[in-house]
Design a protein around this motif. Structure first.
Motif, PDB file in Angstrom:
ATOM      1  N   THR A   1     -17.668 -21.853  -8.413  1.00  0.00           N
ATOM      2  CA  THR A   1     -17.978 -20.979  -9.553  1.00  0.00           C
ATOM      3  C   THR A   1     -17.689 -19.497  -9.269  1.00  0.00           C
ATOM      4  OG1 THR A   1     -20.230 -20.726  -8.759  1.00  0.00           O
ATOM      5  CG2 THR A   1     -19.834 -22.530 -10.287  1.00  0.00           C
ATOM      6  N   VAL A   2     -17.159 -19.236  -8.076  1.00  0.00           N
ATOM      7  CA  VAL A   2     -16.983 -17.840  -7.662  1.00  0.00           C
ATOM      8  C   VAL A   2     -15.612 -17.310  -8.125  1.00  0.00           C
ATOM      9  CG1 VAL A   2     -16.906 -16.298  -5.655  1.00  0.00           C
ATOM     10  CG2 VAL A   2     -18.465 -18.254  -5.660  1.00  0.00           C
ATOM     11  N   GLY A   3     -15.606 -16.109  -8.702  1.00  0.00           N
ATOM     12  CA  GLY A   3     -14.347 -15.501  -9.151  1.00  0.00           C
ATOM     13  C   GLY A   3     -13.511 -15.003  -7.980  1.00  0.00           C
ATOM     14  N   GLY A   4     -12.312 -14.511  -8.274  1.00  0.00           N
ATOM     15  CA  GLY A   4     -11.429 -13.995  -7.217  1.00  0.00           C
ATOM     16  C   GLY A   4     -10.947 -15.111  -6.306  1.00  0.00           C
ATOM     17  N   THR A   5     -10.622 -14.759  -5.062  1.00  0.00           N
ATOM     18  CA  THR A   5     -10.194 -15.770  -4.096  1.00  0.00           C
ATOM     19  C   THR A   5     -10.777 -15.456  -2.722  1.00  0.00           C
ATOM     20  OG1 THR A   5      -8.296 -16.489  -2.732  1.00  0.00           O
ATOM     21  CG2 THR A   5      -7.924 -14.578  -4.149  1.00  0.00           C
ATOM     22  N   VAL A   6     -11.413 -16.426  -2.113  1.00  0.00           N
ATOM     23  CA  VAL A   6     -12.009 -16.198  -0.781  1.00  0.00           C
ATOM     24  C   VAL A   6     -10.932 -15.882   0.255  1.00  0.00           C
ATOM     25  CG1 VAL A   6     -14.112 -17.569  -1.115  1.00  0.00           C
ATOM     26  CG2 VAL A   6     -12.028 -18.699  -0.267  1.00  0.00           C
ATOM     27  N   LEU A   7      -9.680 -16.236  -0.071  1.00  0.00           N
ATOM     28  CA  LEU A   7      -8.591 -15.991   0.884  1.00  0.00           C
ATOM     29  C   LEU A   7      -7.998 -14.597   0.734  1.00  0.00           C
ATOM     30  CD1 LEU A   7      -6.698 -19.407   0.775  1.00  0.00           C
ATOM     31  CD2 LEU A   7      -8.124 -18.501   2.612  1.00  0.00           C
ATOM     32  N   GLY A   8      -8.322 -13.918  -0.355  1.00  0.00           N
ATOM     33  CA  GLY A   8      -7.631 -12.657  -0.626  1.00  0.00           C
ATOM     34  C   GLY A   8      -6.224 -12.979  -1.109  1.00  0.00           C
ATOM     35  N   THR A   9      -5.568 -12.006  -1.703  1.00  0.00           N
ATOM     36  CA  THR A   9      -4.220 -12.262  -2.213  1.00  0.00           C
ATOM     37  C   THR A   9      -3.373 -11.018  -2.043  1.00  0.00           C
ATOM     38  OG1 THR A   9      -2.951 -13.103  -4.099  1.00  0.00           O
ATOM     39  CG2 THR A   9      -4.819 -11.666  -4.630  1.00  0.00           C
ATOM     40  N   GLY A  10      -2.087 -11.141  -2.314  1.00  0.00           N
ATOM     41  CA  GLY A  10      -1.201  -9.992  -2.193  1.00  0.00           C
ATOM     42  C   GLY A  10       0.124 -10.309  -2.861  1.00  0.00           C
ATOM     43  N   ARG A  11       0.893  -9.262  -3.118  1.00  0.00           N
ATOM     44  CA  ARG A  11       2.174  -9.463  -3.810  1.00  0.00           C
ATOM     45  C   ARG A  11       3.372  -9.398  -2.856  1.00  0.00           C
ATOM     46  NH1 ARG A  11       1.643 -10.094  -9.181  1.00  0.00           N
ATOM     47  NH2 ARG A  11      -0.087  -9.083 -10.246  1.00  0.00           N
ATOM     48  N   ASP A  12       3.121  -9.526  -1.537  1.00  0.00           N
ATOM     49  CA  ASP A  12       4.231  -9.463  -0.570  1.00  0.00           C
ATOM     50  C   ASP A  12       5.179 -10.653  -0.728  1.00  0.00           C
ATOM     51  OD1 ASP A  12       3.426  -7.182   1.169  1.00  0.00           O
ATOM     52  OD2 ASP A  12       1.638  -8.423   1.411  1.00  0.00           O
ATOM     53  N   LYS A  13       6.444 -10.371  -0.487  1.00  0.00           N
ATOM     54  CA  LYS A  13       7.458 -11.436  -0.525  1.00  0.00           C
ATOM     55  C   LYS A  13       7.840 -11.766   0.918  1.00  0.00           C
ATOM     56  CE  LYS A  13       9.795  -9.535  -4.640  1.00  0.00           C
ATOM     57  NZ  LYS A  13       9.011  -8.350  -4.933  1.00  0.00           N
ATOM     58  N   PRO A  14       8.056 -13.037   1.259  1.00  0.00           N
ATOM     59  CA  PRO A  14       8.444 -13.363   2.639  1.00  0.00           C
ATOM     60  C   PRO A  14       9.694 -12.590   3.092  1.00  0.00           C
ATOM     61  CG  PRO A  14       7.976 -15.376   1.422  1.00  0.00           C
ATOM     62  CD  PRO A  14       7.914 -14.245   0.431  1.00  0.00           C
ATOM     63  N   HIS A  15      10.660 -12.415   2.191  1.00  0.00           N
ATOM     64  CA  HIS A  15      11.941 -11.814   2.581  1.00  0.00           C
ATOM     65  C   HIS A  15      11.966 -10.289   2.467  1.00  0.00           C
ATOM     66  CE1 HIS A  15      12.105 -12.038  -1.708  1.00  0.00           C
ATOM     67  NE2 HIS A  15      13.207 -11.317  -1.734  1.00  0.00           N
ATOM     68  N   ARG A  16      10.887  -9.702   1.917  1.00  0.00           N
ATOM     69  CA  ARG A  16      10.831  -8.230   1.825  1.00  0.00           C
ATOM     70  C   ARG A  16       9.384  -7.809   2.024  1.00  0.00           C
ATOM     71  NH1 ARG A  16      13.947  -4.383  -0.257  1.00  0.00           N
ATOM     72  NH2 ARG A  16      12.238  -3.461  -1.433  1.00  0.00           N
ATOM     73  N   MET A  17       8.964  -7.734   3.277  1.00  0.00           N
ATOM     74  CA  MET A  17       7.563  -7.438   3.562  1.00  0.00           C
ATOM     75  C   MET A  17       7.490  -6.138   4.355  1.00  0.00           C
ATOM     76  SD  MET A  17       4.823 -10.085   5.164  1.00  0.00           S
ATOM     77  CE  MET A  17       5.242 -11.423   4.062  1.00  0.00           C
ATOM     78  N   GLU A  18       6.601  -5.255   3.927  1.00  0.00           N
ATOM     79  CA  GLU A  18       6.495  -4.000   4.651  1.00  0.00           C
ATOM     80  C   GLU A  18       5.682  -4.208   5.932  1.00  0.00           C
ATOM     81  OE1 GLU A  18       5.489  -0.528   2.215  1.00  0.00           O
ATOM     82  OE2 GLU A  18       4.818   0.386   4.094  1.00  0.00           O
ATOM     83  N   ILE A  19       6.327  -3.968   7.060  1.00  0.00           N
ATOM     84  CA  ILE A  19       5.655  -4.099   8.355  1.00  0.00           C
ATOM     85  C   ILE A  19       5.851  -2.764   9.075  1.00  0.00           C
ATOM     86  CG2 ILE A  19       5.584  -5.378  10.570  1.00  0.00           C
ATOM     87  CD1 ILE A  19       5.002  -7.346   8.331  1.00  0.00           C
ATOM     88  N   ASP A  20       4.765  -2.109   9.420  1.00  0.00           N
ATOM     89  CA  ASP A  20       4.819  -0.798  10.076  1.00  0.00           C
ATOM     90  C   ASP A  20       5.773   0.162   9.355  1.00  0.00           C
ATOM     91  OD1 ASP A  20       3.053  -1.715  11.960  1.00  0.00           O
ATOM     92  OD2 ASP A  20       4.631  -2.418  13.303  1.00  0.00           O
ATOM     93  N   GLY A  21       5.656   0.198   8.017  1.00  0.00           N
ATOM     94  CA  GLY A  21       6.460   1.148   7.240  1.00  0.00           C
ATOM     95  C   GLY A  21       7.910   0.728   7.040  1.00  0.00           C
TER      96      GLY A  21
END
Ligand code: F6P
Length: 373
Positions: free
Chosen positions: A64-84
């Motif tokens: 019954t809990v809203g949101g997601t216990v895992l957290g979420t994000g809009r990162d793409k595997p092929h374009r992910m910002e890592i250390d800027g």
């Protein structure tokens, strides 16, 4: 050996995500004693090893809990910002999948997630997806997790706006989420009895909206409710977007493509104040006061509806069964009362927009709703 299943939630959050995580987990634990590993914050969790054990205890009490216990994000595997720096993390994700000994990965998300999941399918991973978005715009499924709750929230807002619009003899414009598809605005507009419904699929003429409002005034009703999708476009803007998109598609040189891209970015930026502009235009054209209510993230928050819990449980438990049967590369779609696996490749890149002759539109028109067209 027991199966090990990874789960991520990606893209914008939506009510019912936890119900889906619980359904996959409980069904896989209960039916074949699988081990469930959640990865935090969408695809980033897979790339950066943000693991979380989803045992019986962790799966309990989240329905019954809203949101997601895992957290979420809009990162793409092929374009992910890592250390800027923008990095292609696909091979890192593939390596981690193997390193963690996963037999399958469940990705719960909307349009963007399906494109990203397809990349992982093509990279050789055993992926199953579940459709989630309050926008209800994932192809090949009757419904998406989150839509029903958001529909209830938006409908209640439209309901509540009636009494204040009526008391002040105003036009009240309710902006409802949905950049590219108008399902939520259309559904809440019909259920809440909005007088005007504006959706991205039907470009509007502000003069036609004003005429509909003036017609109401002539018949003695001097207030109106306008339900507008955040992506609704005037006929002029729609033509400008279409022309720029065409120029981008037909661009022969890099410079031409960049120019068309910039043009689209400028149009998008200008469109962001569209609802407020619409209010001013309607004030001028109708001589009625207009007010704007932007529903925003309220539509994505809080307890999932019974309908979303039910849908998430139907889809999630089927995902566990498909993993057991070694069926991969599919999205579990809702079809009528049942569920159906459909190829992720057929879902990715396809948007389920509202067909202009859809039955909901016909019903709305029959009760006198204006679409400003
Ligand atoms: O995809 C669902 C959605 O809620 C859209 O209706 C909205 O435009 C978008 O997400 C905004 O999400 P965010 O600001 O979290 O990127």
């Amino acid at each position: 050996m027991n199966k090990r299943i990874g789960i991520i939630t990606a893209g914008g959050d939506a009510p019912g995500l936890n119900a889906a995580i619980r359904a996959v987990g409980k069904a896989a634990l209960g039916s074949y004693g699988a081990e469930i590993i959640g990865f935090r914050d969408g695809f980033r969790g897979l790339a950066e090893d943000l693991r979380m054990r989803l045992d019986k205890r962790a799966l309990s009490g989240i329905l019954t809990v809203g949101g997601t216990v895992l957290g979420t994000g809009r990162d793409k595997p092929h374009r992910m910002e890592i250390d800027g720096q923008m990095c292609d993390m696909t091979s890192v994700i593939v390596r981690n999948y193997q390193k963690f000994g996963l037999d399958a990965l469940v990705c719960i998300g909307g349009g963007g997630t399906h494109k990203n999941a397809l990349r992982l399918v093509e990279a050789g991973l055993n992926v199953i997806t579940l459709p989630k978005t309050i926008d209800n715009d994932v192809a090949l499924t009757d419904a998406t997790i989150g839509f029903d709750t958001a529909l209830g929230i938006a409908t209640e807002a439209v309901d509540r706006l009636h009494s204040t619009a009526h008391s002040h003899h105003r036009i009240i414009i309710a902006e409802i989420m949905g950049h590219r598809a108008g399902w939520l605005t259309l559904g809440a507009g019909i259920a809440g009895g909005a007088d005007v419904v504006l959706i991205p699929e039907i470009p509007y003429d502000v003069n036609h909206i004003a005429a509909a409002i003036r017609r109401r005034s002539r018949h003695g009703t001097n207030f109106s409710i306008v339900a507008v999708a955040e992506g609704a476009l005037s006929k002029e803007d729609s033509a400008a977007f279409a022309a720029a998109a065409k120029r981008k598609l037909n661009a022969k040189t890099k410079t031409e493509k960049q120019r068309a891209k910039t043009e689209l970015a400028v149009l998008t930026a200008n469109h962001s104040g569209n609802t407020l502009r619409l209010a001013r235009q309607l004030e001028e054209l109708t001589r009625l006061e207009a007010r704007v209510t932007i529903l925003g993230y309220v539509q994505r928050g809080g307890t999932p509806s019974a309908g979303d819990r039910l849908l998430a449980t139907r889809l999630g438990t089927m995902a566990a069964e498909l993993i057991h049967d070694k069926v991969f590369g599919v999205m579990v779609a809702a079809r009528g009362d049942g569920v159906k696996p459909v190829p992720i490749a057929d879902v990715a890149g396809n948007l389920k927009t509202v067909p202009p002759d859809h039955a909901w539109i016909q019903s709305a028109k029959r009760v006198g709703t204006s679409f400003g067209d």
